[in-house]
Design an enzyme around this catalytic site. Structure first.
Site, PDB file in Angstrom:
ATOM      1  N   SER A   1     -11.695  -4.104  16.718  1.00 17.14           N
ATOM      2  CA  SER A   1     -10.908  -5.346  16.827  1.00 17.14           C
ATOM      3  C   SER A   1     -11.821  -6.379  17.466  1.00 17.14           C
ATOM      4  O   SER A   1     -12.843  -6.018  18.076  1.00 17.14           O
ATOM      5  CB  SER A   1      -9.711  -5.073  17.749  1.00 17.14           C
ATOM      6  OG  SER A   1      -9.115  -6.279  18.178  1.00 17.14           O
TER       7      SER A   1
ATOM      8  N   TYR B   1      -5.764  -1.410  25.357  1.00 16.95           N
ATOM      9  CA  TYR B   1      -6.218  -1.717  23.989  1.00 16.95           C
ATOM     10  C   TYR B   1      -7.667  -2.202  24.010  1.00 16.95           C
ATOM     11  O   TYR B   1      -8.514  -1.720  23.246  1.00 16.95           O
ATOM     12  CB  TYR B   1      -5.293  -2.784  23.396  1.00 16.95           C
ATOM     13  CG  TYR B   1      -5.491  -3.056  21.919  1.00 16.95           C
ATOM     14  CD1 TYR B   1      -4.874  -2.259  20.955  1.00 16.95           C
ATOM     15  CD2 TYR B   1      -6.274  -4.118  21.490  1.00 16.95           C
ATOM     16  CE1 TYR B   1      -5.036  -2.524  19.596  1.00 16.95           C
ATOM     17  CE2 TYR B   1      -6.442  -4.392  20.137  1.00 16.95           C
ATOM     18  CZ  TYR B   1      -5.818  -3.592  19.192  1.00 16.95           C
ATOM     19  OH  TYR B   1      -5.991  -3.855  17.856  1.00 16.95           O
TER      20      TYR B   1
END
Ligand code: NAD
Length: 260
Positions: A142, A155
């Site tokens: 990401s 995350y």
């Protein structure tokens, strides 16, 4: 271009994983699907992809937080297709909260699913790839593998970890026909992001459209979502002969997010 190859895409019953699985199938790869959802809908989905692109498809329901189930899935792929040529580590979850309020079980689940599962699939796929002297490992990291955002501690930690793991995998395979790279998307409108849109709409009293615009405006200069199909095209490039010397990169496709 990929006929005769088998791709295993974790978390491919939805969103980005499904988009990448479809794009690889379009290139002729057989696909092993994985992920959660309604059993009947999943069966319909993988059968339809098989028919649409004239490839073989199968599904395994392994929970990516459970090493024994990951082992069973890799054995299933071996028995069914003779191994995995293209491994896409895509399954992932999110939780948004300040560190002091972050539920411990959410932290553990995010690290297990977003990071540790890639270690398990990779360690199990590598012997077969090395034996064939061809393999592609693609890790869905990401922009949060490159930069941070408040309230996404687990995350961001998992995705930075995945980028690091990608580099080490690339180095350990550098003298072989196996490559490993990471893709770092910005906002993609999938169920994972729709939940954040819904939370913002509820918090700020916005419509769905206004909440999407506000979300994009904060981080993604293009003001446009990245699509699963665009990410699939990048995965296909990594699998192509032209991608053979792309090794250990963390390639962002993010509407300009990390250029700021
Ligand atoms: P999504 O929620 O649409 O899909 C997630 C998939 O993972 C689903 O198929 C789900 O069933 C599966 N999954 C979840 N937990 C699992 C588990 N324990 N075991 C097996 N499968 C499991 O999400 P998405 O947006 O498509 O995200 C896919 C990947 O892309 C994730 O790793 C995510 O972090 C990453 N990503 C997404 C965005 C975005 O904007 N959507 C941006 C950057 C990175």
């Amino acid at each position: 271009m990929l006929s005769g190859k088998t791709a295993l895409v974790t978390g491919s019953t939805s969103g980005i994983g499904l988009g990448i699985a479809r794009t690889l199938a379009q290139q002729g790869a057989n696909i092993v699907f994985n992920g959660f959802g309604d059993a009947q809908q999943i069966e319909k989905l993988y059968r339809e992809v098989g028919q649409e692109f004239g490839v073989q498809t199968a599904y395994h329901n392994a929970d990516m937080s459970k090493p024994s189930e990951i082992e069973a899935m890799m054995k299933f792929a071996e028995d069914k297709f003779g191994g995995v040529d293209i491994l896409v580590n895509n399954a992932g979850i999110q939780h948004v909260s300040n560190i002091e309020d972050f539920p411990i079980e959410k932290w553990d689940a995010i690290i297990a699913i977003n990071l540790t599962s890639a270690f398990h699939t990779t360690r199990l796929a590598l012997p077969g790839m090395k034996q064939k002297n061809w393999g592609r490992i693609i890790n869905l990291a990401s922009v949060h593998g490159l930069v941070g955002s408040a309230q996404k501690s687990a995350y961001v930690a998992s995705k930075h970890g995945l980028v690091g793991f990608t580099k080490v995998t690339a180095l350990e395979t550098a003298h072989t026909g196996v490559t490993c790279n990471a893709i770092c998307p910005g906002w993609v409108l999938t169920p994972l992001v729709q939940k954040q849109v819904d939370d913002r709409a509820a918090r700020d009293g916005l419509s769905n459209d206004a909440a999407k615009k506000a979300l994009l405006a904060e981080k993604q200069p293009s003001g446009e979502f990245v699509t699963p199909e665009e990410l699939g095209a990048l995965a296909v490039f990594f699998c192509s002969p032209a991608g053979a010397q792309v090794r250990g990169v963390a390639w962002n496709m993010d509407g300009g997010w990390v250029a700021q």
